[in-house]
Scaffold this motif. Structure first.
Motif, PDB file in Angstrom:
ATOM      1  N   LEU A 145       0.836  -1.199   0.000  1.00 50.24           N
ATOM      2  CA  LEU A 145       0.000   0.000   0.000  1.00 50.24           C
ATOM      3  C   LEU A 145       0.873   1.252   0.000  1.00 50.24           C
ATOM      4  CD1 LEU A 145      -2.711  -0.996   2.648  1.00 50.24           C
ATOM      5  CD2 LEU A 145      -2.852  -1.181   0.159  1.00 50.24           C
ATOM      6  N   ILE A 146       2.039   1.148   0.627  1.00 46.84           N
ATOM      7  CA  ILE A 146       2.980   2.258   0.689  1.00 46.84           C
ATOM      8  C   ILE A 146       4.192   1.891  -0.155  1.00 46.84           C
ATOM      9  CG2 ILE A 146       4.440   3.660   2.196  1.00 46.84           C
ATOM     10  CD1 ILE A 146       2.489   3.064   4.463  1.00 46.84           C
ATOM     11  N   LYS A 147       4.388   2.583  -1.266  1.00 43.61           N
ATOM     12  CA  LYS A 147       5.469   2.230  -2.181  1.00 43.61           C
ATOM     13  C   LYS A 147       6.823   2.719  -1.698  1.00 43.61           C
ATOM     14  CE  LYS A 147       2.565   1.882  -6.296  1.00 43.61           C
ATOM     15  NZ  LYS A 147       2.335   2.359  -7.678  1.00 43.61           N
ATOM     16  N   SER A 148       6.857   3.789  -0.905  1.00 36.67           N
ATOM     17  CA  SER A 148       8.115   4.287  -0.355  1.00 36.67           C
ATOM     18  C   SER A 148       7.851   4.919   1.003  1.00 36.67           C
ATOM     19  CB  SER A 148       8.771   5.306  -1.292  1.00 36.67           C
ATOM     20  OG  SER A 148       7.932   6.427  -1.480  1.00 36.67           O
ATOM     21  N   SER A 149       8.686   4.585   1.986  1.00 41.22           N
ATOM     22  CA  SER A 149       8.501   5.106   3.336  1.00 41.22           C
ATOM     23  C   SER A 149       8.576   6.629   3.348  1.00 41.22           C
ATOM     24  CB  SER A 149       9.581   4.536   4.273  1.00 41.22           C
ATOM     25  OG  SER A 149       9.432   3.148   4.403  1.00 41.22           O
ATOM     26  N   GLY A 150       7.670   7.239   4.096  1.00 44.95           N
ATOM     27  CA  GLY A 150       7.659   8.684   4.221  1.00 44.95           C
ATOM     28  C   GLY A 150       6.948   9.405   3.098  1.00 44.95           C
ATOM     29  N   ASN A 151       6.238   8.677   2.221  1.00 46.76           N
ATOM     30  CA  ASN A 151       5.530   9.364   1.140  1.00 46.76           C
ATOM     31  C   ASN A 151       4.260  10.025   1.682  1.00 46.76           C
ATOM     32  OD1 ASN A 151       3.678   7.282   1.448  1.00 46.76           O
ATOM     33  ND2 ASN A 151       4.123   6.309  -0.510  1.00 46.76           N
ATOM     34  N   LYS A 152       3.573  10.742   0.817  1.00 41.68           N
ATOM     35  CA  LYS A 152       2.413  11.518   1.257  1.00 41.68           C
ATOM     36  C   LYS A 152       1.288  10.633   1.770  1.00 41.68           C
ATOM     37  CE  LYS A 152       3.081  15.713  -1.481  1.00 41.68           C
ATOM     38  NZ  LYS A 152       2.458  16.641  -2.459  1.00 41.68           N
ATOM     39  N   LEU A 153       1.121   9.464   1.170  1.00 37.43           N
ATOM     40  CA  LEU A 153       0.075   8.555   1.638  1.00 37.43           C
ATOM     41  C   LEU A 153       0.291   8.185   3.099  1.00 37.43           C
ATOM     42  CD1 LEU A 153      -2.342   6.662   1.185  1.00 37.43           C
ATOM     43  CD2 LEU A 153      -0.727   4.933   0.353  1.00 37.43           C
ATOM     44  N   GLU A 154       1.550   7.943   3.452  1.00 36.08           N
ATOM     45  CA  GLU A 154       1.849   7.568   4.829  1.00 36.08           C
ATOM     46  C   GLU A 154       1.772   8.755   5.774  1.00 36.08           C
ATOM     47  OE1 GLU A 154       5.635   6.095   7.571  1.00 36.08           O
ATOM     48  OE2 GLU A 154       5.683   5.728   5.404  1.00 36.08           O
ATOM     49  N   THR A 155       2.462   9.850   5.429  1.00 37.36           N
ATOM     50  CA  THR A 155       2.633  10.960   6.372  1.00 37.36           C
ATOM     51  C   THR A 155       1.441  11.904   6.437  1.00 37.36           C
ATOM     52  OG1 THR A 155       3.771  12.285   4.688  1.00 37.36           O
ATOM     53  CG2 THR A 155       5.136  10.888   6.098  1.00 37.36           C
ATOM     54  N   GLU A 156       0.712  12.049   5.333  1.00 32.03           N
ATOM     55  CA  GLU A 156      -0.383  13.023   5.291  1.00 32.03           C
ATOM     56  C   GLU A 156      -1.758  12.396   5.389  1.00 32.03           C
ATOM     57  OE1 GLU A 156       0.024  15.648   1.971  1.00 32.03           O
ATOM     58  OE2 GLU A 156       2.127  16.116   2.402  1.00 32.03           O
ATOM     59  N   MET A 157      -1.839  11.075   5.239  1.00 33.07           N
ATOM     60  CA  MET A 157      -3.147  10.427   5.306  1.00 33.07           C
ATOM     61  C   MET A 157      -3.187   9.323   6.369  1.00 33.07           C
ATOM     62  SD  MET A 157      -4.273  10.238   1.277  1.00 33.07           S
ATOM     63  CE  MET A 157      -5.841   9.496   1.741  1.00 33.07           C
ATOM     64  N   LEU A 158      -2.350   8.296   6.178  1.00 33.34           N
ATOM     65  CA  LEU A 158      -2.443   7.122   7.035  1.00 33.34           C
ATOM     66  C   LEU A 158      -2.112   7.435   8.492  1.00 33.34           C
ATOM     67  CD1 LEU A 158      -2.971   4.113   7.221  1.00 33.34           C
ATOM     68  CD2 LEU A 158      -0.579   3.696   6.629  1.00 33.34           C
ATOM     69  N   THR A 159      -0.974   8.099   8.732  1.00 36.57           N
ATOM     70  CA  THR A 159      -0.565   8.359  10.114  1.00 36.57           C
ATOM     71  C   THR A 159      -1.521   9.320  10.825  1.00 36.57           C
ATOM     72  OG1 THR A 159       1.746   7.922   9.547  1.00 36.57           O
ATOM     73  CG2 THR A 159       1.330   9.137  11.583  1.00 36.57           C
ATOM     74  N   PRO A 160      -1.954  10.430  10.209  1.00 31.97           N
ATOM     75  CA  PRO A 160      -2.953  11.270  10.880  1.00 31.97           C
ATOM     76  C   PRO A 160      -4.252  10.538  11.183  1.00 31.97           C
ATOM     77  CG  PRO A 160      -1.913  12.485   9.103  1.00 31.97           C
ATOM     78  CD  PRO A 160      -1.454  11.068   8.970  1.00 31.97           C
ATOM     79  N   LEU A 161      -4.681   9.664  10.279  1.00 31.99           N
ATOM     80  CA  LEU A 161      -5.905   8.889  10.529  1.00 31.99           C
ATOM     81  C   LEU A 161      -5.719   7.946  11.721  1.00 31.99           C
ATOM     82  CD1 LEU A 161      -7.131   8.022   6.912  1.00 31.99           C
ATOM     83  CD2 LEU A 161      -8.307   9.447   8.612  1.00 31.99           C
ATOM     84  N   MET A 162      -4.540   7.309  11.791  1.00 37.38           N
ATOM     85  CA  MET A 162      -4.280   6.422  12.930  1.00 37.38           C
ATOM     86  C   MET A 162      -4.230   7.213  14.227  1.00 37.38           C
ATOM     87  SD  MET A 162      -1.602   3.484  11.606  1.00 37.38           S
ATOM     88  CE  MET A 162      -0.251   4.637  11.263  1.00 37.38           C
ATOM     89  N   GLY A 163      -3.647   8.408  14.190  1.00 33.67           N
ATOM     90  CA  GLY A 163      -3.602   9.239  15.382  1.00 33.67           C
ATOM     91  C   GLY A 163      -4.988   9.646  15.840  1.00 33.67           C
ATOM     92  N   ALA A 164      -5.820  10.063  14.893  1.00 31.28           N
ATOM     93  CA  ALA A 164      -7.193  10.445  15.232  1.00 31.28           C
ATOM     94  C   ALA A 164      -7.973   9.252  15.756  1.00 31.28           C
ATOM     95  CB  ALA A 164      -7.883  11.029  13.995  1.00 31.28           C
ATOM     96  N   GLY A 165      -7.738   8.085  15.157  1.00 32.50           N
ATOM     97  CA  GLY A 165      -8.409   6.877  15.618  1.00 32.50           C
ATOM     98  C   GLY A 165      -8.017   6.516  17.041  1.00 32.50           C
ATOM     99  N   THR A 166      -6.737   6.699  17.372  1.00 26.75           N
ATOM    100  CA  THR A 166      -6.274   6.408  18.732  1.00 26.75           C
ATOM    101  C   THR A 166      -6.959   7.317  19.744  1.00 26.75           C
ATOM    102  OG1 THR A 166      -4.105   5.713  17.897  1.00 26.75           O
ATOM    103  CG2 THR A 166      -4.253   6.289  20.232  1.00 26.75           C
ATOM    104  N   ILE A 167      -7.027   8.593  19.433  1.00 29.97           N
ATOM    105  CA  ILE A 167      -7.673   9.553  20.338  1.00 29.97           C
ATOM    106  C   ILE A 167      -9.147   9.208  20.509  1.00 29.97           C
ATOM    107  CG2 ILE A 167      -8.342  11.965  20.617  1.00 29.97           C
ATOM    108  CD1 ILE A 167      -5.717  12.697  19.158  1.00 29.97           C
ATOM    109  N   ALA A 168      -9.824   8.868  19.410  1.00 31.46           N
ATOM    110  CA  ALA A 168     -11.237   8.518  19.481  1.00 31.46           C
ATOM    111  C   ALA A 168     -11.452   7.271  20.333  1.00 31.46           C
ATOM    112  CB  ALA A 168     -11.788   8.301  18.069  1.00 31.46           C
ATOM    113  N   LEU A 169     -10.588   6.271  20.153  1.00 33.32           N
ATOM    114  CA  LEU A 169     -10.733   5.039  20.927  1.00 33.32           C
ATOM    115  C   LEU A 169     -10.475   5.276  22.406  1.00 33.32           C
ATOM    116  CD1 LEU A 169      -8.995   2.574  18.446  1.00 33.32           C
ATOM    117  CD2 LEU A 169     -11.386   2.463  19.193  1.00 33.32           C
ATOM    118  N   LEU A 170      -9.480   6.103  22.718  1.00 33.29           N
ATOM    119  CA  LEU A 170      -9.211   6.412  24.124  1.00 33.29           C
ATOM    120  C   LEU A 170     -10.377   7.179  24.743  1.00 33.29           C
ATOM    121  CD1 LEU A 170      -5.428   7.388  24.063  1.00 33.29           C
ATOM    122  CD2 LEU A 170      -6.455   5.314  24.990  1.00 33.29           C
ATOM    123  N   TRP A 171     -10.986   8.038  23.956  1.00 32.72           N
ATOM    124  CA  TRP A 171     -12.150   8.763  24.458  1.00 32.72           C
ATOM    125  C   TRP A 171     -13.275   7.782  24.801  1.00 32.72           C
ATOM    126  CZ3 TRP A 171     -13.798  13.201  26.383  1.00 32.72           C
ATOM    127  CH2 TRP A 171     -15.180  13.425  26.437  1.00 32.72           C
TER     128      TRP A 171
END
Length: 233
Positions: free
Chosen positions: A197-223
């Motif tokens: 899914l990620i063709k190169s580490s640190g690309n926009k898919l990872e840093t601008e989409m996937l990681t922010p979504l995982m962060g938001a998901g973590t906060i939501a789950l903790l809530w």
């Protein structure tokens, strides 16, 4: 995957499973403070497989000490993405943590918490950038303060800490398996498993989409599990 992404994925996986898997696997329900502690510690544990990367960001989380450690791990494991990126390593880390808690007790527990916190602080960018003393000195200070806070709540033999360590390592393997380099889950067999899914580490898919979504998901789950009036239990 970048270290930051691995850390966030570990936090997400723990926050998402904490209400459900520990009752099944450990026959215990985690308290809110244990879920919060476990989420942060699992973020650090998700960096453990990259101790084989002698030149990565995580290699500098404790300055010259961690650089030597990572070089040693890389040497004994066959280099980056070999032995430490396998189910065998996941099991060894979990069982090793259990053994340390069982036979050494509270000193091991707090030492492991400190070690995991240092990696979490580094990977989550909670310290100054760079590899000098200003960076790793801050990491040590923040991890020490965090460990002192955890010491007030954590028991001498927390049965959930091996689960945290194993789950963090597993999160790392899952993350690397969505890159084109894959991960040798069944090492010492050489085959690598990947669904790219990620063709190169640190690309926009990872840093601008996937990681922010995982962060938001973590906060939501903790809530939902810790802070909401009617937590998921």
């Amino acid at each position: 995957m970048m270290g930051h992404s691995h850390a966030v994925s570990g936090a997400l996986l723990f926050a998402g499973t904490a209400p459900y898997l520990p009752p099944v696997l450990l026959h215990t329900h985690l308290q809110p403070q244990e879920i919060l502690m476990g989420t942060v510690l699992c973020a650090g544990a998700a960096l453990l497989p990259d101790l084989d990367h002698h030149d990565g960001t995580i290699a500098n989380f404790l300055g010259p000490v961690s650089r030597l450690l990572c070089r040693f791990v890389a040497w004994i494991s066959g280099g980056h993405r070999h032995a430490t990126h396998s189910l065998l390593f996941v099991a060894l880390m979990a069982v090793g943590t259990w053994a340390g808690i069982a036979h050494v007790g509270r000193p091991f527990t707090l030492g492991m918490c400190f070690f995991l916190l240092t990696m979490a602080v580094r990977a989550l960018n909670l310290c100054p950038p760079g590899h000098g003393f200003h960076a790793w000195g801050t990491i040590v200070a923040m991890a020490a303060l965090g460990t002192a806070a955890i010491a007030k709540f954590i028991p001498a033999a927390p049965g959930w800490l091996p689960y945290v360590v194993g789950l963090g390592c597993l999160a790392h393997l899952l993350g690397d398996s969505i890159t084109k380099q894959g991960a040798p889950w069944l090492w010492p067999l050489k085959r690598r498993y990947e669904v790219v899914l990620i063709k190169s580490s640190g690309n926009k898919l990872e840093t601008e989409m996937l990681t922010p979504l995982m962060g938001a998901g973590t906060i939501a789950l903790l809530w939902l599990t810790v802070l909401a009036p009617h937590p998921l239990r």
